[in-house]
Write a protein that holds these residues in place. Structure first.
Motif, PDB file in Angstrom:
ATOM      1  N   UNK A 424       0.861  -1.179   0.000  1.00  0.00           N
ATOM      2  CA  UNK A 424       0.000   0.000   0.000  1.00  0.00           C
ATOM      3  C   UNK A 424       0.896   1.227   0.000  1.00  0.00           C
ATOM      4  N   UNK A 425       0.635   2.125  -0.925  1.00  0.00           N
ATOM      5  CA  UNK A 425       1.331   3.413  -0.950  1.00  0.00           C
ATOM      6  C   UNK A 425       0.296   4.510  -0.747  1.00  0.00           C
ATOM      7  N   UNK A 426       0.504   5.322   0.261  1.00  0.00           N
ATOM      8  CA  UNK A 426      -0.470   6.367   0.566  1.00  0.00           C
ATOM      9  C   UNK A 426      -0.501   7.451  -0.510  1.00  0.00           C
ATOM     10  N   UNK A 445       6.705   9.674  -3.459  1.00  0.00           N
ATOM     11  CA  UNK A 445       6.105   8.536  -2.768  1.00  0.00           C
ATOM     12  C   UNK A 445       6.140   8.793  -1.273  1.00  0.00           C
ATOM     13  N   UNK A 446       5.008   8.578  -0.634  1.00  0.00           N
ATOM     14  CA  UNK A 446       4.886   8.750   0.810  1.00  0.00           C
ATOM     15  C   UNK A 446       4.162   7.549   1.393  1.00  0.00           C
ATOM     16  N   UNK A 447       4.699   7.004   2.482  1.00  0.00           N
ATOM     17  CA  UNK A 447       4.022   5.907   3.168  1.00  0.00           C
ATOM     18  C   UNK A 447       3.877   4.673   2.320  1.00  0.00           C
ATOM     19  N   UNK A 448       4.974   4.198   1.719  1.00  0.00           N
ATOM     20  CA  UNK A 448       4.945   3.008   0.866  1.00  0.00           C
ATOM     21  C   UNK A 448       5.375   1.793   1.689  1.00  0.00           C
ATOM     22  N   UNK A 449       4.434   0.886   1.968  1.00  0.00           N
ATOM     23  CA  UNK A 449       4.715  -0.293   2.791  1.00  0.00           C
ATOM     24  C   UNK A 449       4.463  -1.553   1.977  1.00  0.00           C
ATOM     25  N   UNK A 450       5.400  -2.531   2.107  1.00  0.00           N
ATOM     26  CA  UNK A 450       5.259  -3.806   1.395  1.00  0.00           C
ATOM     27  C   UNK A 450       5.533  -4.963   2.361  1.00  0.00           C
ATOM     28  N   UNK A 464       9.434  -0.192   4.147  1.00  0.00           N
ATOM     29  CA  UNK A 464       8.582   0.887   4.629  1.00  0.00           C
ATOM     30  C   UNK A 464       9.273   2.199   4.275  1.00  0.00           C
ATOM     31  N   UNK A 465       8.878   2.761   3.164  1.00  0.00           N
ATOM     32  CA  UNK A 465       9.448   4.035   2.728  1.00  0.00           C
ATOM     33  C   UNK A 465       8.574   5.163   3.269  1.00  0.00           C
ATOM     34  N   UNK A 466       9.165   6.053   4.049  1.00  0.00           N
ATOM     35  CA  UNK A 466       8.426   7.204   4.538  1.00  0.00           C
ATOM     36  C   UNK A 466       8.307   8.273   3.457  1.00  0.00           C
ATOM     37  N   UNK A 467       9.440   8.582   2.828  1.00  0.00           N
ATOM     38  CA  UNK A 467       9.483   9.607   1.783  1.00  0.00           C
ATOM     39  C   UNK A 467      10.453   9.145   0.709  1.00  0.00           C
ATOM     40  N   UNK A 468      10.064   9.294  -0.545  1.00  0.00           N
ATOM     41  CA  UNK A 468      10.960   9.009  -1.662  1.00  0.00           C
ATOM     42  C   UNK A 468      10.608   9.981  -2.786  1.00  0.00           C
ATOM     43  N   UNK A 487      15.383  10.186   0.009  1.00  0.00           N
ATOM     44  CA  UNK A 487      14.536   9.082   0.465  1.00  0.00           C
ATOM     45  C   UNK A 487      14.926   8.709   1.884  1.00  0.00           C
ATOM     46  N   UNK A 488      13.935   8.262   2.646  1.00  0.00           N
ATOM     47  CA  UNK A 488      14.205   7.752   3.986  1.00  0.00           C
ATOM     48  C   UNK A 488      13.149   6.721   4.347  1.00  0.00           C
TER      49      UNK A 488
END
Length: 618
Positions: A424-426, A445-450, A464-468, A487-488
């Motif tokens: 899910x990517x917000x 990309x914000x809030x990308x979780x796999x 879990x990408x917070x910001x990219x 990215x972080x």
């Protein structure tokens, strides 16, 4: 004397008390729970029952508990309507014209005092509201506050509506109040955390045109709304009530777009726009909601100054582009025999491109007499030898792009292990996503979780990408922008004994992008990375490296080929090659084939393949 005044004052109070409507509790509760009254107070259901207002300013409320009690605010407003007319501009009728109008209509109030509301009347007459235009300045990646675009409203008077004189109208804007000169990173962080108050402002539309289209190089989309003069007037009345009133401001939900949707609901109470955005309110999504509500009747596109410059320079050869640069810096070159020898039609194109380049470079700078004289000389040359009209193709409307939230379902294998992956990517777009409505080379990309499920029902958090964020802006003969990325978050990388470690990281870089053909974008970035890896001796390890990539817009969709390399201070070298092809099945559906090969000193090379279904859904 005092003895005479006291009875008179008491008598006056009694008369006022008798004049107020005597409402039953049932009538009062019905009015206080009416949707329009709740909209005027910006109320929403509180988490544990009752109400709370989005307005975070006690000065907006007449009752001490007005922020939590629509009924108490209603009672205080009714009391204030019958206050002495001698209060003038401080009278409740003058401060709250929308409340006054609505309560007068609901209760058939014909005996209200008539204070002189000179300040409101002069303000309203100056605006002369007649029709409403929703304005969407497109995304501008070089400013963290503008990554998602912005929305504002233009209020047209009867004289300016449809007359082509929109620069003489007013712009209604909601934005963060930034009192300090915070840098971009701090601004973004405080905007995410609600560190700034938000406030409405009303200012000449020409000033906003200059800010967005000229200074920030953002395309503008103007959407004529199907609001009647009465509905527009109702909305502007309420804006007066909100002057100098502070709200909390958050980039993702309580932002410019959400606040403007509230105003549209004041204009037309039957609308249910804000209900569609319980979590986030990304501007392009809110424009889409306005369109789906049937409010848009006409669209006008204003290309940014940068887009106009590049369009005018597009047919020029390399030698002609060099002439553009020379003339933009020194109009005396117009008298050169070499320039005069060029065909007049080519001179015309070069001169106008040079003028546009000179004005582009002067944007945001203090006025300089030499620059002004140079531009004037170029303008005179253009008048003597005008070029053909500049025609810029209108790009895909922003609201016609894919929606912002993305659900992902993938199946694949890593070496000899099969897996299923759920993501899910917000928000909101990556380089290979469906491109319509988005610029080539832009990624946020914000809030990308796999989550990954391997054979044997082994589950693990894969990423879990917070910001990219990537801003890959191609360089040209005239413009030399930098490209950058940051990215972080947490991601899986190689570790000891064949483990695939989840590590927190922060990385970024800068470099160049180029566009040899319209459908191809190449880039090269130098990078720096910090990460915490449990198999490293140091708690925090740093690496320098590079990213190389090629993005190709092809008949199926987008293909992204990329190579990365990181050289750590402890001697570890990590490299990867990746390939992704997106098939655009529909506006909100994509199928992506991914392949990667990773190299590390910890283990043998690892190969991964996956086929991913991507559903874009708000």
């Amino acid at each position: 004397m005092l003895r005479c005044l006291v009875p008179l004052l008491l008598g006056s109070l009694c008369l006022q008390a008798q004049a107020k409507p005597q409402l039953t509790q049932e009538q009062r509760d019905a009015l206080a729970s009416d949707r329009f009254w709740l909209t005027l107070g910006h109320y929403q259901p509180a988490r544990w029952g009752g109400w709370r207002s989005y307005v975070d300013d006690n000065a907006f409320f007449l009752a001490s508990n007005g922020g939590e009690s629509p009924a108490a605010e209603l009672s205080a407003t009714l009391d204030g309507l019958y206050a002495s007319a001698a209060l003038g501009n401080d009278h409740v009728q003058c401060r709250y014209p929308s409340r006054t109008r609505w309560l007068r209509e609901q209760l058939n109030l014909k005996d209200l005092p008539t204070p002189n509301c000179s300040e409101y009347n002069e303000w309203y007459e100056d605006i002369a509201p007649h029709s409403t235009v929703l304005v969407f300045p497109d995304a501008y990646l070089n400013s963290p506050s503008s990554m998602f675009g912005h929305t504002l409203l233009r209020i047209d008077s009867p004289e300016t509506a449809g007359s082509g004189t929109s620069l003489l109208t007013y712009a209604l804007n909601f934005g963060a109040m930034v009192e300090n000169m915070d840098n971009g990173v701090l601004y973004a962080w405080k905007g995410l955390a609600g560190g700034y108050p938000g406030q409405f402002s009303l200012l000449p539309y020409r000033d906003k045109i200059s800010e967005y289209s000229r200074l920030e190089n953002r395309d503008l989309w103007e959407y004529q709304l199907d609001l009647s003069p009465e509905e527009t007037a109702r909305m502007v009345e309420h804006v007066w009530e909100l002057r100098q009133v502070r709200f909390d401001y958050y980039f993702f939900d309580e932002n410019c777009s959400f606040r403007l949707l509230e105003l549209l609901e004041v204009a037309r109470p039957s609308l249910r726009l804000t209900d569609q955005f319980p979590l986030t309110a990304i501007p392009a999504d809110t424009v889409r909601a306005v369109r789906e509500a049937g409010l848009i009747t006409e669209v006008n596109y204003r290309p940014a100054r940068e887009r106009e410059l590049l369009a005018r320079a597009a047919p020029l050869t390399a030698d002609e582009a060099r002439w553009v640069t020379r003339l933009a810096g020194d109009s005396a070159q117009l008298q050169s025999s070499t320039f005069a020898a060029l065909p007049r039609e080519r001179q015309a194109l070069i001169q106008e491109a040079a003028y546009r380049l000179a004005r582009y470079e002067a944007s945001g700078k203090a006025r300089d007499s030499a620059d002004a004289a140079n531009s004037y000389a170029l303008l005179q040359a253009i008048n003597r030898n005008p070029p053909p009209a500049l025609n810029i193709e209108t790009p895909t409307y922003p609201e016609f792009g894919h929606e912002s939230r993305t659900w992902q379902l993938a199946a694949g294998s890593r070496e000899d292990r099969a897996f299923a992956e759920y993501g899910l990517r917000m928000a909101y777009h990556d380089l290979a996503d469906n491109l319509a409505g988005f610029p080539l080379g832009a990624q946020i990309e914000l809030g990308d979780i796999r989550l990954r499920q391997y054979e044997g029902n082994h589950w693990q958090l894969e990423q879990l990408e917070l910001v990219n964020i990537r801003s890959l802006t191609p360089r040209s003969a005239l413009l030399k922008p930098w490209s950058w990325q940051v990215a972080t978050g947490w991601e899986r990388v190689a570790g000891e004994n064949g483990n695939h470690r989840l590590v927190p990281h922060l990385n970024g870089g800068g470099g160049f992008a180029w566009q040899p053909w319209d459908s191809v974008l190449g880039y090269s970035l130098a990078t720096l990375r910090l990460e915490h890896h449990r198999d490293f001796d140091a708690p925090l390890s740093a690496a320098a490296g590079f990213n190389l990539g090629l993005l190709w817009r092809n008949p199926l969709g987008s293909l992204l080929a990329e190579g990365r390399s990181d050289y750590f201070d402890n001697g570890e070298v990590r490299r990867s090659l990746a390939l992704a092809q997106q098939w655009e099945l529909s506006r909100n559906l994509g199928l992506r084939l991914q392949a990667s090969r990773e190299f590390s000193q910890f283990s043998a090379p690892q190969t991964e393949f996956a086929l991913q279904l991507r559903w874009y859904h708000y």
